[in-house]
Design an enzyme around this catalytic site. Structure first.
Site, short mmCIF file in Angstrom:
data_model
loop_
_atom_site.label_atom_id
_atom_site.label_comp_id
_atom_site.label_asym_id
_atom_site.label_seq_id
_atom_site.Cartn_x
_atom_site.Cartn_y
_atom_site.Cartn_z
N LYS A 1 -40.66 -12.63 -1.56
CA LYS A 1 -40.26 -13.34 -2.80
C LYS A 1 -41.24 -14.47 -3.08
O LYS A 1 -41.93 -14.94 -2.17
CB LYS A 1 -38.85 -13.90 -2.67
N ASP B 1 -32.81 -18.07 2.33
CA ASP B 1 -33.38 -17.13 1.36
C ASP B 1 -32.86 -15.70 1.52
O ASP B 1 -33.21 -14.82 0.73
CB ASP B 1 -34.91 -17.09 1.50
O1 C5P Z 1 -32.73 -21.60 6.17
P1 C5P Z 1 -34.15 -21.55 6.62
O2 C5P Z 1 -34.34 -20.89 7.95
O3 C5P Z 1 -35.08 -21.02 5.58
O4 C5P Z 1 -34.60 -23.09 6.81
C1 C5P Z 1 -35.72 -23.52 7.56
C2 C5P Z 1 -35.77 -25.06 7.58
O5 C5P Z 1 -36.08 -25.55 6.26
C3 C5P Z 1 -34.46 -25.73 7.92
O6 C5P Z 1 -34.33 -25.92 9.30
C4 C5P Z 1 -34.54 -27.07 7.18
O7 C5P Z 1 -35.34 -27.99 7.89
C5 C5P Z 1 -35.30 -26.71 5.93
N1 C5P Z 1 -34.44 -26.37 4.77
C6 C5P Z 1 -33.70 -27.39 4.13
N2 C5P Z 1 -32.94 -27.07 3.04
C7 C5P Z 1 -32.89 -25.81 2.56
C8 C5P Z 1 -33.63 -24.78 3.18
C9 C5P Z 1 -34.40 -25.10 4.28
O8 C5P Z 1 -33.75 -28.55 4.54
N3 C5P Z 1 -32.13 -25.54 1.50
#
Ligand code: C5P
Length: 278
Positions: A8, A131
């Site tokens: 994406k 995501d």
């Molecule tokens: O959910 P995902 O694995 O993509 O998130 C990776 C990191 O990105 C999280 O540990 C966090 O530090 C940050 N993040 C965030 N807010 C979001 C998505 C991601 O702070 N909405």
């Protein structure tokens, strides 16, 4: 069964706040792209996982975590073998791991006769990463909350894009951390894009693309800024960082021009690939 796991891009990414659990709330229009991994899933008596890239071939892989979560929610001894052919660069801000997790959920559910309803499938997706719900949906959508609240966007035109990455690497938590420290004003790219979609004006739509992290990543990884500038020099109508980078995309007015730009970037030593939004 062979399934595609589409990457994406974030056409817009506004950060709207920070939640108590440290995650950020966002308002982002995301679109899946034709660049994809391929996953082969077969029923088996035990869960096994293999991949064409050894560094990501372990139990921490989101394919395995998605499969474990899927089987936990079923009352069955059946398992599956999963093979991942990784084509999406990582870590890149292209949602490659999320795409794989979503494809495994989708694939397993189809292999087991669509035993889980969509609501449960989305709740599993949400637990696997911010995501993953969008990747499960696999069409353009407005993503809010942590990224898991989806609103379909049916008016998004198909776009010819080039995805490019240089040598710089960025860590997602670090980008969020530096973003918080910088206390930047909240951007409004998403509502501008939604207005442009209403008017169906293609130029206005493309002009509205933006990413709130760019002032941060321009400093952490100046190469991403140079890459955006190169995209514009090569004729892109807009060029933005995807997610928290380091991948950059350029939007072109034809497939032919996008392919030419991808070739030029490749000759400069970048990873560059032409693809279309879905
Ligand atoms: O959910 P995902 O694995 O993509 O998130 C990776 C990191 O990105 C999280 O540990 C966090 O530090 C940050 N993040 C965030 N807010 C979001 C998505 C991601 O702070 N909405």
């Amino acid at each position: 069964m062979k399934i595609k796991a589409n990457a994406k891009i974030n056409l817009t990414l506004d950060i709207t706040g920070v939640r108590e659990d440290g995650f950020h709330t966002l308002s982002s229009v995301m679109a899946p792209i034709s660049l994809c991994d391929e996953i082969v899933i077969e029923k088996s008596d035990k869960l096994s996982f293999d991949c064409n890239i050894s560094s990501i071939c372990d139990d921490k892989n989101l394919c395995v975590r998605a499969a474990k979560l899927f089987f936990e929610s079923l009352n069955t001894d059946e398992r599956a073998s999963i093979y991942l052919e990784k084509n999406i660069p990582f870590p890149a801000g292209l949602g490659g791991g999320s795409a794989d997790a979503a494809a495994v959920l989708r694939g397993l559910n189809s292999l087991f006769g669509n035993i889980l309803d969509e609501k449960i499938l989305y709740s599993l997706a949400e637990r696997l990463g911010s995501d993953v719900p969008l990747c499960l949906y696999n069409k353009p959508a407005l993503c809010e909350g942590r990224g898991e609240i989806l609103t379909p966007l049916n008016r998004m035109p198909t776009l010819d894009v080039v995805i490019a990455i240089g040598k710089a690497r960025l860590s997602t938590p670090e980008v969020y951390f530096e973003y918080d420290k910088a206390s930047l004003p909240i951007k409004d790219d998403t509502s501008n894009l939604l207005k442009a979609l209403e008017s169906r004006n293609r130029d206005e739509i493309i002009k509205a693309f933006g990413n709130a992290f760019e002032p941060i990543t321009d400093i952490l990884a100046p190469e991403t800024k140079q890459l955006r500038e190169k995209m514009l020099e090569l004729g892109a109508k807009n060029s933005r960082l995807s997610g928290s980078g380091p991948s950059v995309y350029g939007v072109f007015d034809s497939a032919e021009n996008a392919k030419k730009a991808a070739k030029a970037l490749e000759n400069m030593g970048y990873f560059a690939v032409y693809c279309q939004t879905l």
